[in-house]
Each structure stands twice: as C-alpha cells, then as structure tokens.
Design an enzyme around this catalytic site. Structure first.
Site, PDB file in Angstrom:
ATOM      1  N   CYS A 330      43.369  46.697  42.505  1.00 23.72           N
ATOM      2  CA  CYS A 330      41.789  46.671  42.125  1.00 23.72           C
ATOM      3  C   CYS A 330      41.549  45.596  42.950  1.00 23.72           C
ATOM      4  O   CYS A 330      41.378  45.084  43.881  1.00 23.72           O
ATOM      5  CB  CYS A 330      41.436  47.794  41.093  1.00 23.72           C
ATOM      6  SG  CYS A 330      39.153  48.387  42.059  1.00 23.72           S
ATOM      7  N   HIS A 427      44.949  52.287  40.380  1.00 25.25           N
ATOM      8  CA  HIS A 427      44.570  52.084  39.037  1.00 25.25           C
ATOM      9  C   HIS A 427      46.022  53.300  38.385  1.00 25.25           C
ATOM     10  O   HIS A 427      45.728  54.168  38.955  1.00 25.25           O
ATOM     11  CB  HIS A 427      43.349  51.801  37.953  1.00 25.25           C
ATOM     12  CG  HIS A 427      43.133  50.924  38.392  1.00 25.25           C
ATOM     13  ND1 HIS A 427      42.746  49.689  38.046  1.00 25.25           N
ATOM     14  CD2 HIS A 427      41.799  50.807  39.018  1.00 25.25           C
ATOM     15  CE1 HIS A 427      41.442  48.814  38.271  1.00 25.25           C
ATOM     16  NE2 HIS A 427      41.235  50.497  39.034  1.00 25.25           N
TER      17      HIS A 427
END
Length: 484
Positions: A330, A427
C-alpha cells in the site's frame, strides 16, 4: 429481548478490546448471539467490511470472536490520524471529512444520531451487544458532546463495567479516581469493575479489590491474569507494535510515523523461524535482514520525507545492493516508486515528490478511496490469497508488467526485473499459509507448517477460557440491561 453492556477503561490501552473479544467468544460458546460495538474509535489500522466500508481492526477481531461478519455498524465513527492535530473522519464506513481536533470536537455531538442508528441496527437479532468505550470516561473535559463513553451510555441507556490496568501500576487510583471525578449520573451508570493484566498470584490483590468496591460501591467482577498469547491476535493500537524474536530469518520493518494496517506483520510474527524487528526512529535499518517490509501509511508523502530524514533511504539502497529483498504494501508500495503526485492536496498541500526509485512506477493520489475485500492468487505459483484493499491513488509504470498477484483476472502489483523488490496494494496476503511459506523459503527460511488463521481462532478460544476462569461472567451478564 436484546441486552447490552458497555466495557469502559480507566485509561487508554488497558485491554478493553481484548476483554470484549474474549467475552464475545465466551458468550458465543455459551450459545448466545453476540454483536460487538464501538461508537467511536481512533486507529489507522482499519479493516474492510463485507458491506464495503471500513472500521477499526479491533472491532473486526471482535466480530470474528462473535462468529459474525464485520459490518460498518460495529464502529460507526472511526478517526484516522493524519497529523498530530488532524484526522480523517469516517462515518458508517465512509470518509466524510478531514478535521482538526478542535473542529471535530464541535462536530461530534452531531454524529450521535448516526451512532445510535448503527447501535439499534446491530441490536436486531442479537441476544447481547458488547459495547467498547474509548480512552477513559475520567477525561471529564471531553464530556460535553461525548459519543465515545458516558455520552453514548447515557443516550442509549447502557450500563457500564470499568476496567483497570494493574500492569502499569496505580490501579486502585485509576478506578477510585475515575469514580471521584465523574458526575453523579455517570458514576451511578457504572455497575461493576474488573482488574486486567495481573502477573503472579491474583489472591494477593484480594484486599485491593475490596478497597475499590468499598470506595466506589461497584460490583467486583474479577482479576484477569496476564494473557501471554495476546500477541497472537491482530493488534489495533500502534502502541502494541512490538518486535518478535524467533528464528534466524530476519525481517526489518521501519516504524513510520503514520504506520497503517500493520496487521500484515502478524502472520510473519507467528512463524517460529522468523524474527520481525521493528526499527524505531534513530536506528539504522539492520544490515543482516533478509527482507525489509515497507508497511502501509496514512500519510504517505509525509512518512516518505521522514523516512529520508532518518537516513533509511540510504540504508535501503545498501540493503538492495547486498542482495536483500524488499516488499512494499500500500503506502510502502507507493514509496518504492519513482514519484508520488498529489495534485489535489489529499494528504496536505498539492505536491509532487520523488520516490525511493526501487520500482519503475509512479503514483497519483486520487480522491476516491478503494475499499474491497479480495480473493486473489499469487503469481507465478498460483497460491490462493485473501486480503483487502484500502487506499487512495493509482500506481502505473513498466514494472507493473511484472505483477505478482492476480485479482479476478486483473494483474496487481509490480516487481523489479530480478524479483527482489516487490510492491502491491493487497493487505493480508501473508496470512495465506501456502503463499507465506513459499515466499519465506525464497528468502532462505525454514519450511513452514504454521496455520495462521486457525491459530487466531485457537487463541480466541483460549482467551475465552481465560476470561471464564477469572471473571464472574454470570454476574456481568446480570448487569446487562434490555435495550430500549
């Protein structure tokens, strides 16, 4: 008839979230339908829900403990700090504003109807709702317009149990002091108390429990011993990020100022052959790490500037020259590229900054946040992975022609030509046992037989048994009251 009870703390990080998770699993094992609820939370470690929003990670764990899918009503107001004085405000799963603390203080009372709406929706079909407070009700300077503690309890008509933390010392003062500073109406809403994180022989605190009960008039519900396996459960509070010493394979994680969604570390810490080292500011990245994990960030551009200020950019370049591996997730993925552009000033003033240059990609911040629960497969091995996407920005460039994840046929991520530097927006992929084992073996780690997700549920069961053995759960249930 649905009942509810609220678990508040005599301070921050006294273990409220863990107590609620353990109670949720204990009551589920008794055959009750349980729903967790936290009116207001502050955390950058968010979870994506099945209804397309985001909530605090602790409420997602509590939902799992209760045998439920996580939904936005479990945490209707989430504050995600972006600076020391401001935070993104998430209401019922969606971003509504970014406000300074003073401006949010003026706004929060207007959020009470949304909070109560979510609470009453959760009550439908539940035997009991376990409500978690935030911080401490003793912060009487924050009482006006409060929606996190006594303000919510009063509006919803919910009784309160107060938790104190004996590990930090002064637990009698914590609990009795809270009773002393509260106005009568709030103090009378507290029906019982418990003491958490006791080390040693709990009977040594019998007189302490009596003293607290005598001074407050609250029912003593028990002393919870220290739960040594708490580290096996996904943590939400940045204060709980700790290094974990295991085997000889070292993974280094720079502790960013606004580190976010750090649950990616939990599966790696669960591996006995792996040592996860959190690198605090002022320390260099270690030269003997097999991999540097660049975690998510709530303020990518600011954290990138701080990364450079620590000299970590130089350390990371040296790590790569030595043949080390890097994974960016991310915000960490965005930092690894050539450039990050924020033309609309979503993270501060409009800007365009150079990245770390380890991946041939560029990122442009965009106002629409992507929130998605995702099933995917790793490339090239095809190992199934599950996770979530929660980010602003789009990343493109030549290295995206070498994706290492595939989501519904869509390539995701980028990697360098030699495969030693990788980044993606997904994630949670290290929670997949087969993928994690395959990747760690590439780093030279030992074979893995760790079952991470199964281990989380086993730990929740152990936590439930731990609470049942130490707390008068029947008496606590008796203190819960019907929801009006």
């Amino acid at each position: 008839m649905t009942k509810a009870i609220m678990i508040q703390g005599a301070g921050s990080n006294v273990g409220k979230s863990l107590v609620v998770a353990g109670l949720a699993r204990a009551l589920l094992r008794r055959g009750l339908s349980v729903a967790p609820f936290k009116p207001q939370n502050m955390s950058n470690n968010a979870a994506v829900t099945v209804d397309g929003g985001e909530i605090g990670r602790a409420q997602a764990l509590q939902a799992r403990a209760a045998g439920r899918d996580a939904v936005v009503d479990m945490n209707p107001v989430l504050l995600k700090p972006e600076t020391d004085t401001g935070a993104q405000v998430i209401v019922q799963g969606q971003r509504v504003a970014t406000l300074k603390a003073r401006d949010y203080g003026a706004m929060k009372a207007r959020l009470l109807p949304s909070v109560l709406q979510s609470f009453h929706r959760l009550c439908v079909g539940a035997d009991i709702v376990l409500v978690e407070g935030a911080g401490s009700p003793a912060e009487v300077n924050l009482r006006a317009g409060d929606i996190a503690n006594m303000g919510f309890a009063e509006a919803a008509g919910v009784p309160v149990v107060l938790v104190g933390d004996i590990d930090r010392g002064g637990v009698i003062a914590q609990l009795v002091g809270t009773s002393t500073v509260l106005p009568d109406a709030d103090r009378n809403r507290i029906k019982g108390f418990m003491v958490n994180k006791f080390r040693g022989d709990v009977t040594l605190f019998d007189e302490g429990m009596t003293a607290i009960a005598d001074h407050t008039g609250w029912a003593p519900l028990g002393v919870l011993p220290w739960f040594p396996d708490a580290w096996r459960l996904p943590a939400e509070d940045v204060m709980d990020i700790r290094s974990r010493r295991g085997g000889t394979l070292k993974i280094a994680v720079p502790r960013l100022n606004r580190i976010a969604n750090f649950d990616d570390l939990d599966p790696l810490k669960a591996e006995p052959g792996v040592s996860v080292e959190i690198i605090e500011q002022g320390r260099p990245l270690p030269g003997d790490a097999a991999m540097v994990l660049m975690p998510g960030s709530k303020s990518t551009i600011a954290d990138l500037a701080d990364f450079r200020a620590q000299g970590w950019d130089i350390d990371l370049q040296a790590h790569v020259r030595r043949g080390g591996h890097v994974v960016g997730l991310c915000g960490g993925y965005q930092m690894l590229g050539l450039e990050i552009a924020d033309p609309e000033g979503l993270e501060g003033p409009p800007s365009r900054v150079p990245g770390l240059g380890l991946l041939d990609v560029t990122t442009v911040m965009q106002p629409r946040k992507r929130l998605s629960l995702t099933r995917a497969r790793a490339l090239p091995g095809g190992e199934p992975v599950e996770g979530y996407e929660i980010h602003l920005g789009q990343t493109e460039g030549p290295d995206c022609a070498r994706p290492w994840v595939e989501i519904d046929g869509r390539p995701e991520g980028a990697q360098s030509a030699d495969g030693r530097v990788r980044g993606c927006y997904l994630h949670g992929l290290f929670a997949a046992d087969a993928f994690r084992g395959a990747y760690l073996s590439q780093l030279g780690g030992p074979a893995s037989d760790t079952r991470f997700e199964a281990g989380v549920d086993e730990t929740l069961d152990a936590l439930a048994a731990h609470i049942e053995a130490a707390v008068d759960v029947d008496r606590l249930l008796g203190l819960a009251e019907p929801v009006a």
